[in-house]
Design a protein around this motif. Sequence first.
Motif, mmCIF file in Angstrom:
data_model
loop_
_atom_site.group_PDB
_atom_site.id
_atom_site.type_symbol
_atom_site.label_atom_id
_atom_site.label_comp_id
_atom_site.label_asym_id
_atom_site.label_seq_id
_atom_site.Cartn_x
_atom_site.Cartn_y
_atom_site.Cartn_z
ATOM 1 N N LEU A 1 -58.549 -7.599 -57.088
ATOM 2 C CA LEU A 1 -58.210 -6.827 -56.133
ATOM 3 C C LEU A 1 -59.251 -6.511 -55.225
ATOM 4 O O LEU A 1 -59.119 -5.914 -54.165
ATOM 5 C CB LEU A 1 -57.846 -5.587 -56.795
ATOM 6 C CG LEU A 1 -56.394 -5.499 -57.675
ATOM 7 C CD1 LEU A 1 -56.286 -4.289 -58.293
ATOM 8 C CD2 LEU A 1 -55.153 -6.144 -56.687
ATOM 9 N N GLY A 2 -60.451 -7.152 -55.389
ATOM 10 C CA GLY A 2 -61.428 -6.875 -54.732
ATOM 11 C C GLY A 2 -62.059 -5.304 -54.717
ATOM 12 O O GLY A 2 -62.037 -4.567 -55.464
ATOM 13 N N GLN B 1 -63.847 -1.465 -57.980
ATOM 14 C CA GLN B 1 -63.786 -2.897 -57.806
ATOM 15 C C GLN B 1 -63.078 -3.604 -59.224
ATOM 16 O O GLN B 1 -63.440 -3.150 -60.033
ATOM 17 C CB GLN B 1 -65.052 -3.654 -57.708
ATOM 18 C CG GLN B 1 -64.946 -5.186 -57.586
ATOM 19 C CD GLN B 1 -66.329 -5.832 -57.532
ATOM 20 O OE1 GLN B 1 -67.281 -5.242 -57.725
ATOM 21 N NE2 GLN B 1 -66.319 -7.091 -57.119
ATOM 22 N N THR C 1 -60.298 -18.334 -53.501
ATOM 23 C CA THR C 1 -60.635 -17.360 -54.468
ATOM 24 C C THR C 1 -61.995 -17.710 -55.278
ATOM 25 O O THR C 1 -62.716 -17.149 -55.554
ATOM 26 C CB THR C 1 -59.657 -17.225 -55.356
ATOM 27 O OG1 THR C 1 -58.307 -17.016 -54.668
ATOM 28 C CG2 THR C 1 -59.619 -16.244 -56.386
ATOM 29 N N ARG D 1 -61.182 -10.141 -50.239
ATOM 30 C CA ARG D 1 -61.147 -10.266 -51.847
ATOM 31 C C ARG D 1 -62.312 -10.846 -52.446
ATOM 32 O O ARG D 1 -62.355 -10.741 -53.573
ATOM 33 C CB ARG D 1 -59.908 -10.531 -52.068
ATOM 34 C CG ARG D 1 -58.806 -9.608 -51.774
ATOM 35 C CD ARG D 1 -57.580 -9.717 -52.700
ATOM 36 N NE ARG D 1 -56.689 -8.561 -52.281
ATOM 37 C CZ ARG D 1 -55.521 -8.531 -52.904
ATOM 38 N NH1 ARG D 1 -54.892 -9.268 -53.837
ATOM 39 N NH2 ARG D 1 -54.622 -7.565 -52.577
#
Lengths: 115, 115
Positions: B41-42, B37, A9, A107
Amino acid sequence: AQKVTQAQTEISVVEKEDVTLDCVYETRDTTYYLFWYKQPPSGELVFLIRRNSFDEQNEISGRYSWNFQKSTSSFNFTITASQVVDSAVYFCALRRGSTLGRLYFGRGTQLTVWP
Amino acid sequence: DVKVTQSSRYLVKRTGEKVFLECVQDMDHENMFWYRQDPGLGLRLIYFSYDVKMKEKGDIPEGYSVSREKKERFSLILESASTNQTSMYLCASSHASRGARPEAFFGQGTRLTVV
């Protein structure tokens, strides 16, 4: 179904360190395309590289290199000697071989390079 | 260079308003896309279009509609804006055919706030 996973991430490094961003994908198609995009703080996604499923040749472009391995369904991205300007969110994406062309995104990985 | 232009960088709208987000591309691309976006959550696909007047639902079409009357223009419509539609909206375009470059190019994004 198509799926792209970017398990990292966030990554933080200090300038001049090398950093690898991981991308794992899932598809049953035999023809597909893989991409990396960069999203700086300004917000626009910038296209970096494309790989076709039938071309496993790895590529180096300046400080950037990409390692595509079909055997492990991975398409990893390495930045050598990172710089502060590399700080951005990086997205890996998959497109099926059909003409409709929608992209399936991971993501994203937030990369921060500290001076 | 490919250019995808979104009509606004920032928008503030009131709950219940009808909102139009416009996107224009200059590369004669067949495919056009709208993504939103959100942090964590991308990028999620709202709608896409592969030809004039043709549209396909993406993963989160509820509360949105689209219009593609000309090949170069793809509009996203929020019929009655709600606060949960506050987000960054990204438009993209790409070629359809396998012989052409498959990568998508993105606009600069529209940051919409619904109050």
